[in-house]
Design a protein around this motif. Sequence first.
Motif, PDB file in Angstrom:
ATOM      1  N   THR A 143     -87.629  19.940  32.132  1.00 31.00           N
ATOM      2  CA  THR A 143     -86.714  19.970  33.276  1.00 31.00           C
ATOM      3  C   THR A 143     -87.484  19.695  34.570  1.00 31.00           C
ATOM      4  OG1 THR A 143     -87.100  22.336  33.538  1.00 31.00           O
ATOM      5  CG2 THR A 143     -85.175  21.710  32.251  1.00 31.00           C
ATOM      6  N   MET A 183     -78.139  26.454  32.079  1.00 30.27           N
ATOM      7  CA  MET A 183     -78.440  26.378  33.510  1.00 30.27           C
ATOM      8  C   MET A 183     -77.619  27.402  34.289  1.00 30.27           C
ATOM      9  SD  MET A 183     -78.434  22.986  35.798  1.00 30.27           S
ATOM     10  CE  MET A 183     -76.703  22.741  35.583  1.00 30.27           C
ATOM     11  N   GLU A 240     -82.628  17.385  33.586  1.00 32.10           N
ATOM     12  CA  GLU A 240     -83.199  17.522  32.246  1.00 32.10           C
ATOM     13  C   GLU A 240     -84.009  16.263  31.923  1.00 32.10           C
ATOM     14  OE1 GLU A 240     -82.624  20.212  30.247  1.00 32.10           O
ATOM     15  OE2 GLU A 240     -81.264  21.172  31.681  1.00 32.10           O
ATOM     16  N   GLU A 246     -85.140  14.097  29.164  1.00 24.57           N
ATOM     17  CA  GLU A 246     -84.807  13.938  27.745  1.00 24.57           C
ATOM     18  C   GLU A 246     -85.908  13.213  26.984  1.00 24.57           C
ATOM     19  OE1 GLU A 246     -80.409  14.881  27.208  1.00 24.57           O
ATOM     20  OE2 GLU A 246     -80.679  12.717  27.142  1.00 24.57           O
ATOM     21  N   ARG A 298     -81.330  13.419  32.494  1.00 27.58           N
ATOM     22  CA  ARG A 298     -79.922  13.764  32.367  1.00 27.58           C
ATOM     23  C   ARG A 298     -79.553  14.749  33.478  1.00 27.58           C
ATOM     24  NH1 ARG A 298     -76.551  17.561  29.765  1.00 27.58           N
ATOM     25  NH2 ARG A 298     -78.375  18.813  29.234  1.00 27.58           N
ATOM     26  N   LEU A 299     -78.465  14.452  34.148  1.00 31.02           N
ATOM     27  CA  LEU A 299     -77.947  15.357  35.174  1.00 31.02           C
ATOM     28  C   LEU A 299     -76.653  15.960  34.646  1.00 31.02           C
ATOM     29  CD1 LEU A 299     -78.237  13.543  38.617  1.00 31.02           C
ATOM     30  CD2 LEU A 299     -79.142  15.771  38.045  1.00 31.02           C
ATOM     31  N   SER A 300     -76.581  17.257  34.548  1.00 30.90           N
ATOM     32  CA  SER A 300     -75.351  17.894  34.061  1.00 30.90           C
ATOM     33  C   SER A 300     -74.264  17.778  35.134  1.00 30.90           C
ATOM     34  CB  SER A 300     -75.613  19.363  33.755  1.00 30.90           C
ATOM     35  OG  SER A 300     -75.863  20.039  34.960  1.00 30.90           O
ATOM     36  N   ALA A 301     -73.026  18.063  34.740  1.00 30.84           N
ATOM     37  CA  ALA A 301     -71.911  18.000  35.696  1.00 30.84           C
ATOM     38  C   ALA A 301     -72.163  18.952  36.870  1.00 30.84           C
ATOM     39  CB  ALA A 301     -70.613  18.349  34.984  1.00 30.84           C
TER      40      ALA A 301
END
Lengths: 179, 113
Positions: A31, B1, B10, B12, B42-45
């Motif tokens: 992260t 999160m 994230e 990946e 990756r970006l979460s909502a």
Amino acid sequence: MTAEASTADARAATSRSGWGSVVRLESLGGTVELGPGGAHPVIDRGTARISEEALNRLLMPLPLPLTLRLNAGEAAVEAEVGGFRISATVHARAGHTGKLRVEATSLRLGWLPVPPHLLALALGRLEGRRGITVDGQRSLELDLPELLSAIPVALDVRVSHVRVEPGWLELHCVPRSGR
Amino acid sequence: MSESDPLRIEIENAAVEISPEGLEAMLAGRGVDLRFSQLEFRLSAAAVQALVQRLMPGEGEPARAEVTPQGVSIEGEKDGRRVRIRLDATALRLQPGEGELRLVSEPATRETG
């Protein structure tokens, strides 16, 4: 093709590429947290391929002059202890606690066995160093996140598998917490 | 999160190499010289939502973002007026060029009839 020839070919190829990396980190996961203080990257899985050259450079600060050579499945180490030159065959594997476990399987002083006091002297110089734990008379455990604490990325990993090949050490790392 | 720490990206898959000089500099504390050959983030909502709220600060309702496989839509307020932006795209490509970076969208297929 011999192992030596294969290593020489690999070195020639890296040299031709113009970059000649000594550390390759692949399949990295983790992260990056973006906060007011900036970005805080944490790596929690991946594979590290570390060259013989890089390992010898990493070993330089140790208070025990060491030379390491990586062969197929094992490493040959030469150390200067108390004016004597000790040779050892070393095997590396993942320790039970996720540290890199290094074990000397054969120790020689020329063609003589190594006197126990020389071995104790050598290990005594490493004992207490940050990230290094002497475990038994012939074994060490290396805590990679501790040893690499100077790099600007936090490592939350444990070693799950180790492979030694001519010129390179390969470490497979998984999340330390076992996620 | 967690809710209190929404801006988390994230990683990946990434691959990076370090040269002998880069390693030397890093160990001496002089700096970092890394060469990335692969990057997948990756970006979460929730992270997109937090990012949009930072980019579109307002006094009214906080800006909202919605991400679907068909695209991204952002809704907020600017000077008391409602702003709604929708990007119909199935992919966004960051393309390096000569002295510039281009962000290129791959258009979503529109259903007809």
